[in-house]
Design an enzyme around this catalytic site. Sequence first.
Site, PDB file in Angstrom:
ATOM      1  N   TRP A 196      78.836 100.198  11.154  1.00 48.04           N
ATOM      2  CA  TRP A 196      78.591 100.938  12.831  1.00 48.04           C
ATOM      3  C   TRP A 196      77.407 101.532  12.734  1.00 48.04           C
ATOM      4  CZ3 TRP A 196      81.610 101.627  15.851  1.00 48.04           C
ATOM      5  CH2 TRP A 196      83.166 100.784  16.409  1.00 48.04           C
ATOM      6  N   ASP A 200      75.602 110.108  12.937  1.00 52.63           N
ATOM      7  CA  ASP A 200      76.895 110.215  13.318  1.00 52.63           C
ATOM      8  C   ASP A 200      77.991 110.423  12.750  1.00 52.63           C
ATOM      9  OD1 ASP A 200      79.303 109.038  14.355  1.00 52.63           O
ATOM     10  OD2 ASP A 200      78.067 107.207  14.422  1.00 52.63           O
ATOM     11  N   LYS A 260      89.190 110.821  15.045  1.00 51.53           N
ATOM     12  CA  LYS A 260      89.429 110.555  13.329  1.00 51.53           C
ATOM     13  C   LYS A 260      89.919 111.831  13.066  1.00 51.53           C
ATOM     14  CE  LYS A 260      86.402 106.942  13.372  1.00 51.53           C
ATOM     15  NZ  LYS A 260      87.386 105.978  13.547  1.00 51.53           N
TER      16      LYS A 260
END
Length: 362
Positions: free
Chosen positions: A103, A173, A197
């Site tokens: 990511w 993030d 999530k």
Amino acid sequence: MANRAYNFNAGPAALPLEVLEKAQKQFVEFENSGMSLMEMSHRGAIYEKVHYDTEKLLRELLSIPEGYKVLFVQGGASTQFAMVPLNLLRPETTAAYVATGSWATKAIQEAKLFGDTTIAASSEADAYNRIPSISELNIPENAAYVHLTSNETIEGTQWAEYPDTGSIPLVGDLSSDILCQPVDVSKFGVIYAGAQKNLGPSGVTLVIIREDLIAKPSLTVPTMLRYDTHAKVDSLYNTPPTFGIYMVGEVLKWLKEQGGAAGMEKRNREKAALLYDLIDGSGGFYRGFADKGSRSLMNATFRLATEELEKQFVKESEAQGFVGLKGHRSVGGLRASIYNAVPLDSIRALTDFMRDFQSRNG
């Protein structure tokens, strides 16, 4: 509910059963309005209360200091990969990134489209199985910001401590570990997180941004990709994902009942310890991927001796009601995502299955 799966999906992920049942009851008619919340105007008083109550509770649970704006936007964390450089880069500055895995790499690739980027530290040489130490960071003086990915869901690594970047804004993030434990928001200039999530359903993206960083971009940026567009009108410039924000609010209420971020950390550490202790005590039958000092509380990644045995593990686990244990297609292996809403009983069931699988295949 007897037919609930053991949900270890990486995202969209498990939601608290209590939240789902409450939403089910309120789905057709909300607050005696004769309408579902999904049918209401986002300008109406009923939705506005949901909107602002959700923001207020988020501020409480994250202890967000004064001087920060909370935004609810769309496009997922992947859109933030572009919005961050589009809004924060200035002429003669560079975007500094810590490369920790899949990511972080995507965020870096996106930033390169809009300006100069620098890798402040990287664990690529170690196959991204660890988080670089803070001492490894080399931040250029002209950095517009330093970006890190708090938790790499694919590799199963997580920052144990965030760096102090001084006057250079830290951008995080936190998509996959927000509210899994307390976090000092004041260390960051920007925090962003996709909801799917730990916060709620897919479709909502949270942005927490220090007010001094909300300024007219130096680049030509489309209206919807500017932070000031959303900040000026409390994320109501256009129709927000209203039902998703309602669900985030309900998840936050549930989190508060569990003791907030501190309560979740205690529970998450207990869950992770059960799983990692089994892996470490398996005599090498299960092999953890992440370096022990960088292991994630949210995504436990591990391997077996052969890919054939891993496929057998997935097939047998699915037959017993376990979902989402296959590793990401880019790295293979196995992965159990144990986010906030995954109950301790699911971890116990998984470790029981893993012991049985080893006894039959070890």
